[in-house]
Motif scaffolding. Sequence first.
Motif, short mmCIF file in Angstrom:
data_model
loop_
_atom_site.label_atom_id
_atom_site.label_comp_id
_atom_site.label_asym_id
_atom_site.label_seq_id
_atom_site.Cartn_x
_atom_site.Cartn_y
_atom_site.Cartn_z
N VAL A 7 0.86 -1.17 0.00
CA VAL A 7 0.00 0.00 0.00
C VAL A 7 0.90 1.22 0.00
N VAL A 8 0.61 2.14 -0.87
CA VAL A 8 1.40 3.37 -0.98
C VAL A 8 0.56 4.52 -0.44
N PRO A 9 1.11 5.35 0.45
CA PRO A 9 0.33 6.47 0.97
C PRO A 9 -0.15 7.40 -0.14
N PHE A 57 -5.18 5.38 7.96
CA PHE A 57 -3.77 5.72 8.09
C PHE A 57 -2.99 4.59 8.73
N ARG A 58 -1.69 4.74 8.71
CA ARG A 58 -0.79 3.75 9.32
C ARG A 58 -0.20 4.33 10.60
N PHE A 59 -0.30 3.57 11.67
CA PHE A 59 0.33 3.97 12.94
C PHE A 59 1.84 3.80 12.76
N HIS A 60 2.48 4.79 12.18
CA HIS A 60 3.89 4.66 11.80
C HIS A 60 4.87 4.76 12.97
N LEU A 61 4.42 5.19 14.12
CA LEU A 61 5.31 5.31 15.28
C LEU A 61 5.21 4.11 16.22
N THR A 62 4.41 3.13 15.88
CA THR A 62 4.22 1.97 16.74
C THR A 62 5.46 1.10 16.76
N ASP A 63 5.81 0.66 17.94
CA ASP A 63 6.92 -0.28 18.12
C ASP A 63 6.44 -1.65 17.63
N VAL A 125 -1.08 8.55 5.17
CA VAL A 125 -2.51 8.36 4.95
C VAL A 125 -2.68 7.42 3.76
N LEU A 126 -3.42 6.34 3.97
CA LEU A 126 -3.59 5.31 2.94
C LEU A 126 -4.84 5.50 2.10
N ASP A 127 -5.84 6.18 2.66
CA ASP A 127 -7.06 6.45 1.91
C ASP A 127 -7.83 7.56 2.59
#
Length: 160
Positions: A7-9, A57-63, A125-127
């Motif tokens: 998936v591309v933002p 969206f993607r939780f990009h800061l998640t460990d 953001v994915l969509d």
Amino acid sequence: MAEEFTVVPVAHVVGGRVEPTDDYWGGTRSIVRVDSGRFDEGAVVGLEDFSHIEVVFRFHLTDPTDLHPEPRRPRDNPAWPAGGIFAHRNMRRLNWLGVSRCRLLKVDGLDLHVEDLDAVDGTPVLDIKPWFVEMGPRGHVRQPDWPTEMLADYYASRQE
């Protein structure tokens, strides 16, 4: 059953909060900046007619090591019952996907000015989808008491 896909933002969050926290997202303003390298303003034509949008969206800061597939208590509160990963809406998810419904304040070119988006600066953001009332829940909605207790201050503003 395992299937992988890429998936591309389509956009990124600009501004607003820089750290995810549990509460007080009310009044948080940010911009969902649509990727101008892939889209032109035609992609957002008509969006200004909607009061709210859904942002995936993607939780990009998640460990990535902070996954808890076993049942756990919301916010580790012993007063609330343990639930499995799919009984929570937090960032501890296998694909790190979040969904938020937020107020669309204005469309300025490819910048979507929003309020109450619970995603932080830099979030991919994915969509983006307009919120249709008809796509909301149909029929009676039920839930246990703990989400109402837990989220009492989620969309409160810090000034309240």
